[in-house]
Each structure stands twice: as C-alpha cells, then as structure tokens.
Design a protein around this motif. Structure first.
Motif, PDB file in Angstrom:
ATOM      1  N   VAL A  33      81.163  -3.244  25.525  1.00  0.00           N
ATOM      2  CA  VAL A  33      81.461  -2.434  26.706  1.00  0.00           C
ATOM      3  C   VAL A  33      82.661  -1.646  26.125  1.00  0.00           C
ATOM      4  O   VAL A  33      83.461  -1.852  25.622  1.00  0.00           O
ATOM      5  CB  VAL A  33      82.005  -3.421  27.903  1.00  0.00           C
ATOM      6  N   ASN A  34      82.377  -0.339  26.564  1.00  0.00           N
ATOM      7  CA  ASN A  34      83.507   0.508  26.172  1.00  0.00           C
ATOM      8  C   ASN A  34      84.075   1.300  27.660  1.00  0.00           C
ATOM      9  O   ASN A  34      83.178   1.419  28.713  1.00  0.00           O
ATOM     10  CB  ASN A  34      83.028   1.844  25.580  1.00  0.00           C
ATOM     11  N   TYR A  35      85.427   1.449  27.668  1.00  0.00           N
ATOM     12  CA  TYR A  35      85.800   1.907  29.185  1.00  0.00           C
ATOM     13  C   TYR A  35      86.505   3.051  28.928  1.00  0.00           C
ATOM     14  O   TYR A  35      87.465   3.380  27.966  1.00  0.00           O
ATOM     15  CB  TYR A  35      86.968   0.824  29.692  1.00  0.00           C
ATOM     16  N   ALA A  36      85.965   4.261  29.587  1.00  0.00           N
ATOM     17  CA  ALA A  36      86.292   5.701  29.508  1.00  0.00           C
ATOM     18  C   ALA A  36      87.531   6.003  30.503  1.00  0.00           C
ATOM     19  O   ALA A  36      87.356   5.557  31.586  1.00  0.00           O
ATOM     20  CB  ALA A  36      85.334   6.572  29.516  1.00  0.00           C
ATOM     21  N   PHE A  37      88.659   6.409  29.931  1.00  0.00           N
ATOM     22  CA  PHE A  37      89.792   6.936  30.711  1.00  0.00           C
ATOM     23  C   PHE A  37      90.018   8.336  30.401  1.00  0.00           C
ATOM     24  O   PHE A  37      90.076   8.919  28.989  1.00  0.00           O
ATOM     25  CB  PHE A  37      90.993   6.274  30.517  1.00  0.00           C
ATOM     26  N   SER A  38      90.449   9.170  31.496  1.00  0.00           N
ATOM     27  CA  SER A  38      90.830  10.684  31.169  1.00  0.00           C
ATOM     28  C   SER A  38      92.407  10.435  31.587  1.00  0.00           C
ATOM     29  O   SER A  38      92.916   9.655  32.535  1.00  0.00           O
ATOM     30  CB  SER A  38      90.265  11.638  31.857  1.00  0.00           C
ATOM     31  N   TYR A  39      93.042  11.447  31.028  1.00  0.00           N
ATOM     32  CA  TYR A  39      94.591  11.476  31.501  1.00  0.00           C
ATOM     33  C   TYR A  39      95.050  13.047  31.480  1.00  0.00           C
ATOM     34  O   TYR A  39      94.427  13.543  30.559  1.00  0.00           O
ATOM     35  CB  TYR A  39      95.519  10.695  30.630  1.00  0.00           C
ATOM     36  N   LYS A  66      94.342  -5.847  20.526  1.00  0.00           N
ATOM     37  CA  LYS A  66      94.036  -4.951  19.455  1.00  0.00           C
ATOM     38  C   LYS A  66      95.137  -3.864  19.830  1.00  0.00           C
ATOM     39  O   LYS A  66      95.346  -3.166  20.952  1.00  0.00           O
ATOM     40  CB  LYS A  66      92.893  -4.281  19.617  1.00  0.00           C
ATOM     41  N   THR A  67      95.752  -3.219  18.599  1.00  0.00           N
ATOM     42  CA  THR A  67      96.627  -2.060  18.982  1.00  0.00           C
ATOM     43  C   THR A  67      95.979  -0.665  17.884  1.00  0.00           C
ATOM     44  O   THR A  67      95.779  -1.113  16.924  1.00  0.00           O
ATOM     45  CB  THR A  67      98.153  -2.400  18.356  1.00  0.00           C
ATOM     46  N   LYS A  68      96.085   0.555  18.774  1.00  0.00           N
ATOM     47  CA  LYS A  68      95.636   1.582  17.862  1.00  0.00           C
ATOM     48  C   LYS A  68      96.927   2.331  17.684  1.00  0.00           C
ATOM     49  O   LYS A  68      97.226   2.653  18.755  1.00  0.00           O
ATOM     50  CB  LYS A  68      94.398   2.219  18.516  1.00  0.00           C
ATOM     51  N   PHE A  69      96.986   3.279  16.751  1.00  0.00           N
ATOM     52  CA  PHE A  69      97.858   4.198  16.592  1.00  0.00           C
ATOM     53  C   PHE A  69      96.909   5.444  16.261  1.00  0.00           C
ATOM     54  O   PHE A  69      96.082   5.347  15.412  1.00  0.00           O
ATOM     55  CB  PHE A  69      98.898   3.776  15.399  1.00  0.00           C
ATOM     56  N   ILE A  70      97.406   6.532  16.895  1.00  0.00           N
ATOM     57  CA  ILE A  70      96.799   7.868  16.631  1.00  0.00           C
ATOM     58  C   ILE A  70      98.047   8.951  16.411  1.00  0.00           C
ATOM     59  O   ILE A  70      98.747   9.017  17.226  1.00  0.00           O
ATOM     60  CB  ILE A  70      96.094   8.313  18.010  1.00  0.00           C
ATOM     61  N   ASN A  71      97.894   9.464  15.293  1.00  0.00           N
ATOM     62  CA  ASN A  71      99.018  10.541  14.976  1.00  0.00           C
ATOM     63  C   ASN A  71      97.947  11.987  14.845  1.00  0.00           C
ATOM     64  O   ASN A  71      97.024  11.668  14.019  1.00  0.00           O
ATOM     65  CB  ASN A  71      99.644  10.049  13.731  1.00  0.00           C
ATOM     66  N   GLY A  72      98.887  13.040  14.793  1.00  0.00           N
ATOM     67  CA  GLY A  72      98.167  14.011  14.612  1.00  0.00           C
ATOM     68  C   GLY A  72      99.258  15.436  14.931  1.00  0.00           C
ATOM     69  O   GLY A  72     100.134  15.135  15.747  1.00  0.00           O
ATOM     70  N   ASN A  73      98.729  16.656  14.617  1.00  0.00           N
ATOM     71  CA  ASN A  73      99.241  17.865  14.827  1.00  0.00           C
ATOM     72  C   ASN A  73      99.023  18.348  16.215  1.00  0.00           C
ATOM     73  O   ASN A  73      97.847  18.327  16.677  1.00  0.00           O
ATOM     74  CB  ASN A  73      99.080  18.916  13.653  1.00  0.00           C
ATOM     75  N   GLY A  74     100.034  18.473  17.014  1.00  0.00           N
ATOM     76  CA  GLY A  74      99.794  19.297  18.271  1.00  0.00           C
ATOM     77  C   GLY A  74      99.118  18.534  19.351  1.00  0.00           C
ATOM     78  O   GLY A  74      98.905  17.220  19.114  1.00  0.00           O
ATOM     79  N   VAL A  75      98.569  19.321  20.458  1.00  0.00           N
ATOM     80  CA  VAL A  75      97.837  18.574  21.289  1.00  0.00           C
ATOM     81  C   VAL A  75      96.516  19.609  21.457  1.00  0.00           C
ATOM     82  O   VAL A  75      96.666  20.527  21.565  1.00  0.00           O
ATOM     83  CB  VAL A  75      98.354  18.166  22.677  1.00  0.00           C
ATOM     84  N   LEU A  76      95.432  18.871  21.229  1.00  0.00           N
ATOM     85  CA  LEU A  76      94.069  19.491  21.556  1.00  0.00           C
ATOM     86  C   LEU A  76      94.033  21.076  20.525  1.00  0.00           C
ATOM     87  O   LEU A  76      93.551  21.932  21.153  1.00  0.00           O
ATOM     88  CB  LEU A  76      94.218  20.046  23.099  1.00  0.00           C
ATOM     89  N   PRO A  84     112.316  27.638  28.518  1.00  0.00           N
ATOM     90  CA  PRO A  84     112.859  26.914  29.687  1.00  0.00           C
ATOM     91  C   PRO A  84     112.556  27.295  30.834  1.00  0.00           C
ATOM     92  O   PRO A  84     112.331  28.486  31.211  1.00  0.00           O
ATOM     93  CB  PRO A  84     114.380  27.619  29.425  1.00  0.00           C
ATOM     94  N   GLY A  85     112.228  26.448  31.795  1.00  0.00           N
ATOM     95  CA  GLY A  85     111.804  26.618  33.112  1.00  0.00           C
ATOM     96  C   GLY A  85     110.320  26.691  33.294  1.00  0.00           C
ATOM     97  O   GLY A  85     109.753  26.702  34.245  1.00  0.00           O
ATOM     98  N   GLU A  86     109.478  26.731  31.889  1.00  0.00           N
ATOM     99  CA  GLU A  86     108.282  26.493  32.070  1.00  0.00           C
ATOM    100  C   GLU A  86     107.572  25.298  31.726  1.00  0.00           C
ATOM    101  O   GLU A  86     108.166  24.335  31.251  1.00  0.00           O
ATOM    102  CB  GLU A  86     107.637  27.780  31.051  1.00  0.00           C
ATOM    103  N   TYR A  87     106.144  25.342  31.633  1.00  0.00           N
ATOM    104  CA  TYR A  87     105.481  23.916  31.582  1.00  0.00           C
ATOM    105  C   TYR A  87     104.174  24.229  30.511  1.00  0.00           C
ATOM    106  O   TYR A  87     103.572  25.351  30.514  1.00  0.00           O
ATOM    107  CB  TYR A  87     105.368  23.026  32.598  1.00  0.00           C
ATOM    108  N   HIS A  88     103.741  23.029  29.994  1.00  0.00           N
ATOM    109  CA  HIS A  88     102.497  22.907  29.441  1.00  0.00           C
ATOM    110  C   HIS A  88     101.516  22.085  29.849  1.00  0.00           C
ATOM    111  O   HIS A  88     102.126  20.784  30.007  1.00  0.00           O
ATOM    112  CB  HIS A  88     102.479  23.021  27.906  1.00  0.00           C
ATOM    113  N   LYS A  89     100.347  22.069  30.512  1.00  0.00           N
ATOM    114  CA  LYS A  89      99.491  21.064  30.889  1.00  0.00           C
ATOM    115  C   LYS A  89      98.252  21.030  30.062  1.00  0.00           C
ATOM    116  O   LYS A  89      97.729  21.872  29.469  1.00  0.00           O
ATOM    117  CB  LYS A  89      99.054  21.160  32.528  1.00  0.00           C
ATOM    118  N   TYR A  90      97.826  19.722  29.853  1.00  0.00           N
ATOM    119  CA  TYR A  90      96.461  19.511  29.081  1.00  0.00           C
ATOM    120  C   TYR A  90      95.932  18.109  29.726  1.00  0.00           C
ATOM    121  O   TYR A  90      96.832  17.309  30.158  1.00  0.00           O
ATOM    122  CB  TYR A  90      96.683  19.567  27.575  1.00  0.00           C
ATOM    123  N   SER A  91      94.256  18.112  29.480  1.00  0.00           N
ATOM    124  CA  SER A  91      93.759  16.913  29.865  1.00  0.00           C
ATOM    125  C   SER A  91      93.342  16.282  28.479  1.00  0.00           C
ATOM    126  O   SER A  91      92.538  17.286  27.692  1.00  0.00           O
ATOM    127  CB  SER A  91      92.803  17.303  30.709  1.00  0.00           C
TER     128      SER A  91
END
Length: 134
Positions: A33-39, A66-76, A84-91
């Motif tokens: 069984v695999n459980y899928a999550f979005s964030y 079980k413990t997993k480690f995920i490393n990488g450059n940037g996001v998506l 300053p005063g701004e934001y970045h959003k991703y899913s």
C-alpha cells in the motif's frame, strides 16, 4: 472538496515557512500500500534583505521506522529569489508506505546583502491518513 490541514509555521532569521498538507489517496503497487500526500509551502521574506533558496534537505520519518532523506537543488527546478515583503509558494507531494509519518527539513539560502549562506528550518509536519486517526 480538498481540505488541507491547519497550516504549520516556522520563522528563521526573518524567513517564515508555512506548510499545509492533504491526503490524496492510497493505491497498491507491488503488493504494498502506498499513501499519497500533497503539500503546499509558502516562503515569506519578513527580513530586510533579499534571499535566494539554494538547496532543500528533507527528512521523512514513517511509523514503520523507515527514514528517508531527500536532498536537492532548489524547489521544483527553481532557485527562487524572494525580496523583503514578498513570498514564494509551491506545491509538491510524496508517497509513503505507512499511514502515519512526519516530514521536516532545511532550506539553504543566501543573503544577497552580504553573500552569507544560512539555514532556514522547515517545520515538522504530519502526514496522517485521516481514517487511521478515527
């Protein structure tokens, strides 16, 4: 209707990271069984300097020990610059093998005003299959 859990937040050196999660469903793959999550993640710059996200480092701990480690450059595939005063959003999302897990991590960022790299904590958040907790 998709309902995201309460937003979890953490502030490090003026950078606020907010996370909300959603259980997307489960499926069988190779008799497991695999459980899928979005964030959803929002990175807000409440400091007085411009920053850029360089790397990400995730730690996923499942209830089956079980413990997993995920490393990488940037996001998506991006290295967002946040003024300053701004934001970045991703899913994004992940698959886990147990019905209860948690994720946490670190973003490595660079402060453009002095070229110093620094770590920003991604708050620990839960990945819980809703019907398991009833």
């Amino acid at each position: 209707i998709t309902i995201y859990e309460l937003m979890i937040q953490q502030i490090t050196k003026g950078i606020k990271v907010s996370v909300s999660t959603n259980f997307e469903g489960n499926f069988i793959n190779d008799n497991c069984v695999n459980y899928a999550f979005s964030y959803k993640i929002k990175i807000e710059n409440n400091s007085n300097y411009t920053v850029q996200l360089l790397t990400r480092h995730w730690k996923i701990i499942e209830s089956n020990h079980k413990t997993k480690f995920i490393n990488g450059n940037g996001v998506l595939g991006e290295n967002p610059i946040v003024k300053p005063g701004e934001y970045h959003k991703y899913s994004s999302g992940c698959l886990i093998y147990s019905s209860i897990a948690s994720m946490s991590g670190i973003y490595t960022m660079i402060n453009f005003s002095n070229s110093n790299k620094f770590k920003v904590k991604i708050p620990n958040f839960k990945l819980n299959v809703p019907f398991i907790l009833n």
